[in-house]
Write a protein that holds these residues in place. Sequence first.
Motif, mmCIF file in Angstrom:
data_model
loop_
_atom_site.group_PDB
_atom_site.id
_atom_site.type_symbol
_atom_site.label_atom_id
_atom_site.label_comp_id
_atom_site.label_asym_id
_atom_site.label_seq_id
_atom_site.Cartn_x
_atom_site.Cartn_y
_atom_site.Cartn_z
ATOM 1 N N PHE A 1 24.956 -3.007 40.542
ATOM 2 C CA PHE A 1 25.212 -2.383 39.246
ATOM 3 C C PHE A 1 25.863 -1.001 39.339
ATOM 4 C CE2 PHE A 1 23.660 0.626 36.041
ATOM 5 C CZ PHE A 1 24.310 0.131 34.924
ATOM 6 N N PRO A 2 25.343 -0.052 40.152
ATOM 7 C CA PRO A 2 25.967 1.287 40.166
ATOM 8 C C PRO A 2 27.406 1.278 40.659
ATOM 9 C CG PRO A 2 24.286 1.096 41.868
ATOM 10 C CD PRO A 2 24.145 -0.106 41.008
ATOM 11 N N TYR A 3 27.720 0.418 41.634
ATOM 12 C CA TYR A 3 29.083 0.364 42.171
ATOM 13 C C TYR A 3 30.048 -0.184 41.126
ATOM 14 C CZ TYR A 3 26.412 0.784 46.497
ATOM 15 O OH TYR A 3 25.548 1.207 47.475
ATOM 16 N N VAL A 4 29.627 -1.253 40.441
ATOM 17 C CA VAL A 4 30.467 -1.847 39.403
ATOM 18 C C VAL A 4 30.667 -0.862 38.257
ATOM 19 C CG1 VAL A 4 30.631 -3.710 37.704
ATOM 20 C CG2 VAL A 4 29.776 -4.201 40.001
ATOM 21 N N ALA A 5 29.596 -0.160 37.881
ATOM 22 C CA ALA A 5 29.677 0.807 36.783
ATOM 23 C C ALA A 5 30.626 1.950 37.119
ATOM 24 C CB ALA A 5 28.283 1.350 36.459
ATOM 25 N N VAL A 6 30.580 2.425 38.359
ATOM 26 C CA VAL A 6 31.452 3.530 38.774
ATOM 27 C C VAL A 6 32.909 3.101 38.761
ATOM 28 C CG1 VAL A 6 32.134 4.946 40.754
ATOM 29 C CG2 VAL A 6 29.728 4.785 40.106
ATOM 30 N N VAL A 7 33.208 1.925 39.310
ATOM 31 C CA VAL A 7 34.597 1.451 39.356
ATOM 32 C C VAL A 7 35.143 1.255 37.951
ATOM 33 C CG1 VAL A 7 36.102 -0.443 40.079
ATOM 34 C CG2 VAL A 7 34.317 0.379 41.614
ATOM 35 N N LYS A 8 34.304 0.782 37.030
ATOM 36 C CA LYS A 8 34.745 0.587 35.649
ATOM 37 C C LYS A 8 34.973 1.911 34.924
ATOM 38 C CE LYS A 8 32.843 -3.957 34.512
ATOM 39 N NZ LYS A 8 31.896 -4.687 33.634
ATOM 40 N N ALA A 9 34.138 2.912 35.239
ATOM 41 C CA ALA A 9 34.167 4.163 34.477
ATOM 42 C C ALA A 9 35.190 5.171 34.993
ATOM 43 C CB ALA A 9 32.779 4.809 34.471
ATOM 44 N N VAL A 10 35.373 5.238 36.306
ATOM 45 C CA VAL A 10 36.249 6.248 36.904
ATOM 46 C C VAL A 10 37.715 5.870 36.674
ATOM 47 C CG1 VAL A 10 36.958 7.354 39.064
ATOM 48 C CG2 VAL A 10 34.543 6.865 38.636
ATOM 49 N N PRO A 11 38.565 6.804 36.247
ATOM 50 C CA PRO A 11 39.997 6.504 36.049
ATOM 51 C C PRO A 11 40.660 6.026 37.332
ATOM 52 C CG PRO A 11 39.417 8.617 35.068
ATOM 53 C CD PRO A 11 38.225 8.181 35.861
ATOM 54 N N VAL A 12 41.624 5.129 37.177
ATOM 55 C CA VAL A 12 42.328 4.571 38.334
ATOM 56 C C VAL A 12 42.992 5.665 39.158
ATOM 57 C CG1 VAL A 12 44.126 2.957 39.063
ATOM 58 C CG2 VAL A 12 42.735 2.438 37.067
ATOM 59 N N VAL A 13 43.507 6.689 38.482
ATOM 60 C CA VAL A 13 44.208 7.773 39.182
ATOM 61 C C VAL A 13 43.297 8.453 40.191
ATOM 62 C CG1 VAL A 13 45.381 9.973 38.883
ATOM 63 C CG2 VAL A 13 45.763 8.149 37.245
ATOM 64 N N SER A 14 42.024 8.622 39.846
ATOM 65 C CA SER A 14 41.083 9.267 40.766
ATOM 66 C C SER A 14 40.938 8.460 42.042
ATOM 67 C CB SER A 14 39.715 9.429 40.089
ATOM 68 O OG SER A 14 39.811 10.234 38.946
ATOM 69 N N PHE A 15 40.836 7.144 41.919
ATOM 70 C CA PHE A 15 40.731 6.289 43.097
ATOM 71 C C PHE A 15 42.013 6.331 43.926
ATOM 72 C CE2 PHE A 15 37.467 3.961 40.507
ATOM 73 C CZ PHE A 15 36.406 4.223 41.353
ATOM 74 N N ILE A 16 43.154 6.385 43.240
ATOM 75 C CA ILE A 16 44.429 6.429 43.959
ATOM 76 C C ILE A 16 44.539 7.713 44.785
ATOM 77 C CG2 ILE A 16 46.941 6.510 43.694
ATOM 78 C CD1 ILE A 16 46.607 4.818 41.151
ATOM 79 N N VAL A 17 44.164 8.834 44.179
ATOM 80 C CA VAL A 17 44.230 10.124 44.887
ATOM 81 C C VAL A 17 43.300 10.116 46.088
ATOM 82 C CG1 VAL A 17 43.774 12.594 44.699
ATOM 83 C CG2 VAL A 17 44.950 11.399 42.838
ATOM 84 N N LEU A 18 42.081 9.594 45.908
ATOM 85 C CA LEU A 18 41.135 9.522 47.023
ATOM 86 C C LEU A 18 41.647 8.587 48.118
ATOM 87 C CD1 LEU A 18 37.745 9.331 45.094
ATOM 88 C CD2 LEU A 18 38.544 11.222 46.527
ATOM 89 N N ALA A 19 42.170 7.432 47.700
ATOM 90 C CA ALA A 19 42.675 6.466 48.675
ATOM 91 C C ALA A 19 43.871 7.018 49.435
ATOM 92 C CB ALA A 19 43.053 5.168 47.971
ATOM 93 N N TYR A 20 44.658 7.863 48.775
ATOM 94 C CA TYR A 20 45.832 8.465 49.417
ATOM 95 C C TYR A 20 45.422 9.359 50.584
ATOM 96 C CZ TYR A 20 50.453 10.619 49.756
ATOM 97 O OH TYR A 20 51.680 11.046 50.202
ATOM 98 N N VAL A 21 44.209 9.929 50.496
ATOM 99 C CA VAL A 21 43.692 10.758 51.597
ATOM 100 C C VAL A 21 43.231 9.883 52.758
ATOM 101 C CG1 VAL A 21 41.909 12.445 52.243
ATOM 102 C CG2 VAL A 21 42.985 12.557 49.981
ATOM 103 N N TRP A 22 42.713 8.698 52.440
ATOM 104 C CA TRP A 22 42.097 7.851 53.463
ATOM 105 C C TRP A 22 43.066 6.917 54.166
ATOM 106 C CZ3 TRP A 22 38.075 6.147 49.294
ATOM 107 C CH2 TRP A 22 37.200 7.215 49.040
ATOM 108 N N MET A 23 44.122 6.486 53.502
ATOM 109 C CA MET A 23 44.959 5.430 54.069
ATOM 110 C C MET A 23 46.443 5.708 53.835
ATOM 111 S SD MET A 23 43.932 2.456 51.308
ATOM 112 C CE MET A 23 42.211 2.681 51.753
ATOM 113 N N SER A 24 47.274 4.891 54.468
ATOM 114 C CA SER A 24 48.720 5.084 54.375
ATOM 115 C C SER A 24 49.240 4.560 53.039
ATOM 116 C CB SER A 24 49.421 4.345 55.520
ATOM 117 O OG SER A 24 49.315 2.945 55.362
ATOM 118 N N SER A 25 50.431 4.983 52.679
ATOM 119 C CA SER A 25 51.038 4.556 51.411
ATOM 120 C C SER A 25 51.351 3.061 51.411
ATOM 121 C CB SER A 25 52.322 5.351 51.159
ATOM 122 O OG SER A 25 53.260 5.144 52.208
#
Length: 262
Positions: free
Chosen positions: A104-128
């Motif tokens: 539940f908490p993981y699904v709720a976070v993914v639904k609530a957090v804007p996509v842009v936030s995940f993209i910015v975080l992922a940009y730090v962790w992995m290649s384009s």
Amino acid sequence: MKEKSAFSLLHGLFRRSALQKAAAVLFALLVWQIGALLIGEELILPSPISVLLRLFTIWWEAGILTAIGYSLLRIAAGFFIALALGVLLAVVAGRFPFVETLLFPYVAVVKAVPVVSFIVLAYVWMSSRTIAIFISFLIVLPTVYTTLLSGIKARDEKLEEMADVFAVSPKDRFLYLRLPNLAPYITSSVSLGAGLAWKSGVAAEIIAISSRSIGGLLYNASLEMRNVDLFTLTAILVLVSILFEKLLTFLLKLGFRRLWQK
């Protein structure tokens, strides 16, 4: 006669619906054309005629087909991984309720957090090159999981009890009792997930400035203020996304039909 009459009615409704949608599209294009004429500046709003003409010539540009191919591969990879894992998690959560609570908490976070936030975080962790795969996967997964879990919870307990009474085999119970109940939920999750995969995947390509991708071409067109190309690439993106979704849902429905005709 009744069956033929019902078929004729459905066919007529489908044709009427298709004509209404076509008329709505033409009206939207007319509004666009009027807006472009009133503004009178293609750097702000190109006309649909300019975009249509460019749509016939952009294919000769170097790298356009390669960009579409790379975006399709990345986004499709993220989508299918999310689909497989979403089905698995939904089945496990439907069988063991505590798993639904844990997720539940993981699904709720993914639904609530804007996509842009995940993209910015992922940009730090992995290649384009891999970010579109990850973002498409991340955004589609909750949709598939929650939709299928709703379908699993909506199963008819009386039919399950009847299957127990008549000792229906696990295989027949799945194929002819549970799968028909889940089919609309599976189709819905695939249809919704396909659209979300393209929206989020291309957004990731734009922010990550992914080379050899539709997102990368969109970024370059906006940077160089080539608005006709920007609108044309957007139109291509919409068409590819719709074709991707329609093809998947068609194959899925065809597979279900053939499975139950055996």
